[in-house]
Scaffold this motif. Structure first.
Motif, PDB file in Angstrom:
ATOM      1  N   GLU A  28       3.783   5.329  -2.147  1.00  0.00           N
ATOM      2  CA  GLU A  28       2.561   6.010  -1.306  1.00  0.00           C
ATOM      3  C   GLU A  28       2.017   5.136  -0.242  1.00  0.00           C
ATOM      4  O   GLU A  28       1.288   5.454   0.568  1.00  0.00           O
ATOM      5  CB  GLU A  28       1.377   5.507  -2.365  1.00  0.00           C
ATOM      6  CG  GLU A  28       1.502   6.464  -3.591  1.00  0.00           C
ATOM      7  CD  GLU A  28       0.186   6.337  -4.877  1.00  0.00           C
ATOM      8  OE1 GLU A  28      -0.871   6.201  -4.152  1.00  0.00           O
ATOM      9  OE2 GLU A  28       0.540   6.194  -5.849  1.00  0.00           O
ATOM     10  N   ALA A  29       2.609   3.940  -0.139  1.00  0.00           N
ATOM     11  CA  ALA A  29       2.224   2.926   1.247  1.00  0.00           C
ATOM     12  C   ALA A  29       3.506   2.254   1.500  1.00  0.00           C
ATOM     13  O   ALA A  29       4.359   1.904   0.715  1.00  0.00           O
ATOM     14  CB  ALA A  29       1.147   2.152   0.929  1.00  0.00           C
ATOM     15  N   ASP A  30       3.355   1.803   2.740  1.00  0.00           N
ATOM     16  CA  ASP A  30       4.492   0.557   3.027  1.00  0.00           C
ATOM     17  C   ASP A  30       4.235  -0.682   2.285  1.00  0.00           C
ATOM     18  O   ASP A  30       5.257  -1.382   1.749  1.00  0.00           O
ATOM     19  CB  ASP A  30       4.449   0.336   4.636  1.00  0.00           C
ATOM     20  CG  ASP A  30       4.982   1.509   5.263  1.00  0.00           C
ATOM     21  OD1 ASP A  30       5.983   2.201   4.841  1.00  0.00           O
ATOM     22  OD2 ASP A  30       4.415   1.725   6.281  1.00  0.00           O
ATOM     23  N   ALA A  43      -4.727  -9.652   5.767  1.00  0.00           N
ATOM     24  CA  ALA A  43      -3.349  -9.258   5.804  1.00  0.00           C
ATOM     25  C   ALA A  43      -3.288  -7.625   6.056  1.00  0.00           C
ATOM     26  O   ALA A  43      -2.483  -7.174   6.728  1.00  0.00           O
ATOM     27  CB  ALA A  43      -2.519  -9.378   4.475  1.00  0.00           C
ATOM     28  N   ALA A  44      -4.314  -6.837   5.413  1.00  0.00           N
ATOM     29  CA  ALA A  44      -4.371  -5.461   5.620  1.00  0.00           C
ATOM     30  C   ALA A  44      -4.609  -5.033   6.994  1.00  0.00           C
ATOM     31  O   ALA A  44      -3.939  -3.935   7.654  1.00  0.00           O
ATOM     32  CB  ALA A  44      -5.453  -4.905   4.681  1.00  0.00           C
ATOM     33  N   SER A  45      -5.515  -5.829   7.679  1.00  0.00           N
ATOM     34  CA  SER A  45      -5.874  -5.430   9.224  1.00  0.00           C
ATOM     35  C   SER A  45      -4.728  -5.831  10.074  1.00  0.00           C
ATOM     36  O   SER A  45      -4.412  -5.119  10.653  1.00  0.00           O
ATOM     37  CB  SER A  45      -7.285  -6.621   9.381  1.00  0.00           C
ATOM     38  OG  SER A  45      -7.477  -6.380  10.545  1.00  0.00           O
ATOM     39  N   LEU A  46      -4.097  -6.857   9.739  1.00  0.00           N
ATOM     40  CA  LEU A  46      -2.588  -7.360  10.578  1.00  0.00           C
ATOM     41  C   LEU A  46      -1.777  -6.296  10.362  1.00  0.00           C
ATOM     42  O   LEU A  46      -0.998  -5.866  11.407  1.00  0.00           O
ATOM     43  CB  LEU A  46      -2.364  -8.667  10.286  1.00  0.00           C
ATOM     44  CG  LEU A  46      -3.319 -10.049  10.576  1.00  0.00           C
ATOM     45  CD1 LEU A  46      -2.776 -11.414   9.913  1.00  0.00           C
ATOM     46  CD2 LEU A  46      -3.702 -10.085  11.931  1.00  0.00           C
ATOM     47  N   LEU A  47      -1.508  -5.838   9.280  1.00  0.00           N
ATOM     48  CA  LEU A  47      -0.300  -4.806   8.919  1.00  0.00           C
ATOM     49  C   LEU A  47      -0.847  -3.596   9.756  1.00  0.00           C
ATOM     50  O   LEU A  47       0.113  -2.771  10.099  1.00  0.00           O
ATOM     51  CB  LEU A  47      -0.298  -4.681   7.526  1.00  0.00           C
ATOM     52  CG  LEU A  47       0.403  -5.931   6.825  1.00  0.00           C
ATOM     53  CD1 LEU A  47       0.554  -5.859   5.321  1.00  0.00           C
ATOM     54  CD2 LEU A  47       1.822  -6.038   7.209  1.00  0.00           C
ATOM     55  N   GLY A  51       0.893  -0.684  12.721  1.00  0.00           N
ATOM     56  CA  GLY A  51       1.476   0.923  12.229  1.00  0.00           C
ATOM     57  C   GLY A  51       1.800   0.946  10.807  1.00  0.00           C
ATOM     58  O   GLY A  51       2.259   1.896  10.311  1.00  0.00           O
ATOM     59  N   VAL A  52       1.456  -0.171   9.841  1.00  0.00           N
ATOM     60  CA  VAL A  52       2.058  -0.277   8.670  1.00  0.00           C
ATOM     61  C   VAL A  52       1.061   0.489   7.670  1.00  0.00           C
ATOM     62  O   VAL A  52      -0.207   0.334   7.702  1.00  0.00           O
ATOM     63  CB  VAL A  52       2.289  -1.506   8.195  1.00  0.00           C
ATOM     64  CG1 VAL A  52       2.674  -1.598   6.724  1.00  0.00           C
ATOM     65  CG2 VAL A  52       3.077  -2.449   8.954  1.00  0.00           C
ATOM     66  N   ARG A  53       1.522   1.352   7.034  1.00  0.00           N
ATOM     67  CA  ARG A  53       0.527   2.144   6.044  1.00  0.00           C
ATOM     68  C   ARG A  53       0.389   1.177   4.732  1.00  0.00           C
ATOM     69  O   ARG A  53       1.225   0.526   4.261  1.00  0.00           O
ATOM     70  CB  ARG A  53       1.342   3.276   5.270  1.00  0.00           C
ATOM     71  CG  ARG A  53       1.749   4.599   6.272  1.00  0.00           C
ATOM     72  CD  ARG A  53       2.196   5.568   5.363  1.00  0.00           C
ATOM     73  NE  ARG A  53       3.740   5.087   4.822  1.00  0.00           N
ATOM     74  CZ  ARG A  53       4.197   5.248   3.573  1.00  0.00           C
ATOM     75  NH1 ARG A  53       3.453   6.395   2.945  1.00  0.00           N
ATOM     76  NH2 ARG A  53       5.126   4.947   3.153  1.00  0.00           N
ATOM     77  N   VAL A  54      -0.959   0.910   4.624  1.00  0.00           N
ATOM     78  CA  VAL A  54      -1.463  -0.098   3.693  1.00  0.00           C
ATOM     79  C   VAL A  54      -2.480   0.444   2.632  1.00  0.00           C
ATOM     80  O   VAL A  54      -3.302   1.328   2.871  1.00  0.00           O
ATOM     81  CB  VAL A  54      -2.159  -1.219   4.390  1.00  0.00           C
ATOM     82  CG1 VAL A  54      -2.851  -2.402   3.312  1.00  0.00           C
ATOM     83  CG2 VAL A  54      -1.096  -2.050   5.395  1.00  0.00           C
ATOM     84  N   ILE A  55      -2.246   0.304   1.283  1.00  0.00           N
ATOM     85  CA  ILE A  55      -3.372   0.364   0.289  1.00  0.00           C
ATOM     86  C   ILE A  55      -3.790  -1.117  -0.162  1.00  0.00           C
ATOM     87  O   ILE A  55      -2.977  -1.886  -0.567  1.00  0.00           O
ATOM     88  CB  ILE A  55      -2.737   1.096  -0.960  1.00  0.00           C
ATOM     89  CG1 ILE A  55      -2.313   2.567  -0.316  1.00  0.00           C
ATOM     90  CG2 ILE A  55      -3.705   1.292  -2.192  1.00  0.00           C
ATOM     91  CD1 ILE A  55      -1.702   3.533  -1.536  1.00  0.00           C
ATOM     92  N   ALA A 242      -8.363   1.494   7.942  1.00  0.00           N
ATOM     93  CA  ALA A 242      -8.258   2.918   8.040  1.00  0.00           C
ATOM     94  C   ALA A 242      -8.382   3.499   6.773  1.00  0.00           C
ATOM     95  O   ALA A 242      -8.964   4.362   6.595  1.00  0.00           O
ATOM     96  CB  ALA A 242      -6.773   3.151   8.534  1.00  0.00           C
ATOM     97  N   THR A 243      -8.101   2.732   5.473  1.00  0.00           N
ATOM     98  CA  THR A 243      -8.134   3.327   4.418  1.00  0.00           C
ATOM     99  C   THR A 243      -9.075   2.286   3.351  1.00  0.00           C
ATOM    100  O   THR A 243      -8.645   1.199   3.347  1.00  0.00           O
ATOM    101  CB  THR A 243      -6.852   3.479   3.403  1.00  0.00           C
ATOM    102  OG1 THR A 243      -6.058   4.348   4.213  1.00  0.00           O
ATOM    103  CG2 THR A 243      -7.091   4.042   2.101  1.00  0.00           C
TER     104      THR A 243
END
Length: 464
Positions: A28-30, A43-47, A51-55, A242-243
């Motif tokens: 579902e995510a990277d 960490a989510a913001s930096l990823l 361009g990394v897909r994060v949940i 983003a999510t």
């Protein structure tokens, strides 16, 4: 921790070779991030910026972790992190980025009212008071200043990172033993233990105390705080993702394979990602089964890194009597149900009782009404102007929270080398971050530091 919970491989690599790219389509995510505290959100913001897909998932119904503003109480007092030192460059940068105002933190009044052995004593009267049972060389030192006084006789760390070096091992003994070596009397050690920022002078490493002192020395200058409440910062960080973080998602199990990491939630659902970053405190993580090749040091930390117990009683007052009774505002006591009592403000007039270690556990076991009556009666006895003017607004316990199980970590005697190795350890697909894995910072700043270390590792491995 059982073998079912953590499969140890001594740090051995997973199966050689790149993971089959066909497996990426089943994720579902990277990166799946467990925990929406400062480390997880940073960490989510930096990823995402790469361009990394994060949940991001969070077991609580709020973001922030140990940054927790009690907005439903008068004056919105804090239950978690508050003070921002001049060396908290990451935190200060984030407040500027998100437009969060910083304000000067209230100055710390060193002139406190002591309540020792059931008797209230001002600092001026302490040296000659009958409540003062310290031997002659120590009698002039107020109870709250005993720790720093004997700390000045102990070896100091040259830098905040020096605790990780092998030559620091001589300090990795119990704080009680180090105090005794520095010449502290049994009564001095008892008083230091009464309001320790930890569980006990016997279970706290003197190296942890030296590390904390080194961090403070590296950040001289005035303290700041976040305007409107500490929790405004993690809320702003979450709002820019983003999510949005998925709240109320409690983890039941974590399993790593050569291709991905699958997290099972308590509701039976699963989330699969190419990598996972776990940022929840080890005290909470140790109840969750983990099937992954984790280094022996990290496994030992997950199983046994201690977290300080802290419980608070928030008291509403009919008026700010501490402003007019001629006594210092702050109350410091060896009574196990008073601990330290801080004035939070005058409009509205509020007090905060801070209990640590075994005293926090004692409060947690008491029924609410019994605890309220006992605490208020003791404060009234220590400070007569409080009589009839206090009511309990809230009891709060960090160790009773299943998502925390303590307010922050500390190093146990003999544990520093294991923690240092754990801070340096890097995972294959399952990674870890949080204030407990910071190398040169602590608290809020440490959470961000460790997040950046984990992100650098994951960015280097997302191609496999």
């Amino acid at each position: 921790m059982t073998r079912r919970q953590t499969l140890l491989t001594g740090g051995a690599a997973l199966l050689a070779g790149a993971a089959p790219r066909a497996a990426w389509g089943r994720t579902e995510a990277d990166v799946l991030i467990i925990g929406a505290g400062l480390a997880g959100l940073h960490a989510a913001s930096l990823l995402e910026a790469q361009g990394v897909r994060v949940i991001v998932i969070e077991g609580e119904r709020r973001v922030g972790g140990c940054m927790h503003t009690l907005d439903d109480l008068p004056g919105a007092p804090e239950a978690g992190g508050v003070q921002i030192g001049s060396g908290y460059h990451r935190i200060i940068g984030l407040t500027k980025r998100h437009g969060i105002p910083l304000e000067p933190a209230p100055s710390i009044d060193r002139n406190v009212l002591y309540h020792i052995g059931g008797r209230s004593v001002t600092m001026a009267d302490w040296p000659g008071s009958d409540a003062n049972r310290l031997p002659a060389p120590e009698r002039a030192i107020p109870p709250g200043a005993l720790g720093p006084a004997f700390g000045a006789r102990m070896a100091a760390l040259p830098t905040p990172q020096s605790w990780m070096e092998p030559n620091a091992a001589a300090l990795d003994i119990s704080y009680a033993a180090a105090l005794a070596q520095a010449g502290a009397s049994a009564e001095a050690i008892r008083l230091i233990d009464a309001n320790l920022n930890g569980n006990s002078v016997h279970s706290l490493s003197a190296l942890h105390v030296a590390r904390t002192a080194a961090i403070f020395r590296a950040s001289p200058g005035p303290l700041l705080m976040i305007g409107g409440g500490s929790q405004r910062l993690p809320e702003a960080m979450a709002a820019t993702l983003a999510t949005p973080p998925r709240l109320g998602q409690q983890v039941a199990a974590i399993a790593e394979s050569p291709e991905n990491v699958t997290v099972t939630l308590t509701n039976g659902k699963t989330i699969t990602a190419r990598h996972a970053l776990c940022t929840i405190p080890f005290a909470a993580l140790r109840t969750i089964p983990i099937e992954a090749p984790i280094s022996r040091d990290l496994a030992a930390l997950i199983a046994g890194l201690p977290y300080s117990r802290a419980s608070f009683a928030y008291l509403a007052a009919s008026d700010a009597f501490w402003k007019s009774d001629g006594l210092p505002e702050t109350l410091w006591s060896d009574d196990p149900l008073i601990g330290r009592v801080f004035a939070l403000g005058e409009d509205p007039p509020m007090l905060k009782v801070w209990l640590s270690g075994p005293n926090a556990g004692r409060l947690d076991r008491m029924p609410r009404d019994v605890a309220a009556g006992a605490i208020i009666a003791r404060i009234e006895a220590a400070r007569p102007a409080a009589r009839g003017k206090l009511r309990l607004a809230r009891l709060f316990s960090w160790q009773r929270s299943p998502m925390a199980r303590g307010i922050y970590h500390h190093i146990a005697p003999g544990q520093a080398a294991t923690l240092a190795a754990g801070c340096r350890a890097r995972g294959n697909r399952l990674h870890f971050a949080g204030e407990h894995l910071a190398q040169g910072s602590s608290g809020m700043e440490g959470s961000l530091e460790s997040a950046e270390q984990a992100v650098a590792t994951m960015l280097g491995r997302l191609g496999t």
